[in-house]
Enzyme design. Sequence first.
Site, short mmCIF file in Angstrom:
data_model
loop_
_atom_site.label_atom_id
_atom_site.label_comp_id
_atom_site.label_asym_id
_atom_site.label_seq_id
_atom_site.Cartn_x
_atom_site.Cartn_y
_atom_site.Cartn_z
CB SER A 141 33.81 43.79 45.88
OG SER A 141 33.54 44.95 45.12
CE1 TYR A 154 39.22 44.19 45.24
CE2 TYR A 154 37.39 44.90 43.88
CZ TYR A 154 37.96 44.72 45.12
OH TYR A 154 37.24 45.06 46.25
#
Length: 259
Positions: A141, A154
């Site tokens: 990401s 995350y």
Amino acid sequence: MGTRPFAVVTGASRGIGADYARALAAKGYDLLLVARDRSRLDRLAGEIRGAASVSVDVAVHDLSQPEAAHQLFVSARTLRPAADLLINNAGFGLYGPFAEQPMLRIQEMLRLHVNTIVESVRLFLPDMIERRSGAIINVASVAGFIPLAYMTEYAATKAFLIAFSQALAEEVRASDVRVQACCPGSTETDFHQTAGTHPRSPFGSQSSPDVVAASLRAIERGPTVVATHWSGTLMDRLGRWVPRGLLARSAAAWIKPPR
Ligand SMILES: NC(=O)c1ccc[n+]([C@@H]2O[C@H](COP(=O)([O-])OP(=O)(O)OC[C@H]3O[C@@H](n4cnc5c(N)ncnc54)[C@H](OP(=O)(O)O)[C@@H]3O)[C@@H](O)[C@H]2O)c1
């Protein structure tokens, strides 16, 4: 045994993983689709079989379980002696103060994003090296480019995946095996609802098929770290040029949840 190339896609029941499956079927790949939701997997498999002349199998695995990578490998081996493409896409976000995150969700994320992916790569890679062919895509990401408060663990797992993929790509370069860290920005999927975030990226959102197209375009000759949207390239550069402390503070101010 089929003669078509064979791809294993995790997190294929919806979102980006489902669009990887659709795009790969259109390119003539036989598929193993993996996630927890059997009915969604079966529905997608039916859709793909109706649209392309490829074989599509599904396997239900909770990839946050300790033995998941081994079970995934066995499921793939039952179908074909070797995989040409492994896409480690399954993942989820958690938004909010780290100290308030449920411990079980944190553990689930660490196992899903780190342990299972590393172990899966360890299981699938030797055969690719031996055959001097194959590719692995780890879906990371843009959150992995910067220290991102309130999505702390995350972003850290995605930074791990970027570092892991970059180093591994060098190790296997001479054997013609490709490794990619695919880094989408905000993408229109169920991700935001699961994470509890609002899709309010100042750069807008990308569609899931566009993320997949950028990733697959880059797999042959593109860079190891692929930002699928221009805003990802910008964040990658900011992550390298702007002092990390300043970046962390600015990102935290932007993403801080309202109280
Ligand atoms: N959407 C974004 O804005 C965005 C941005 C950057 C990166 N990403 C990354 O893109 C990847 C795909 O996310 P998405 O946007 O497509 O989200 P999504 O629509 O919520 O899909 C997530 C997929 O992961 C699977 N999954 C989750 N936990 C699992 C588990 N324990 N075991 C097996 N499968 C599991 C889900 O299937 P089941 O629920 O059926 O198990 C689903 O197929 C993730 O790694 C995410 O971090 C997304």
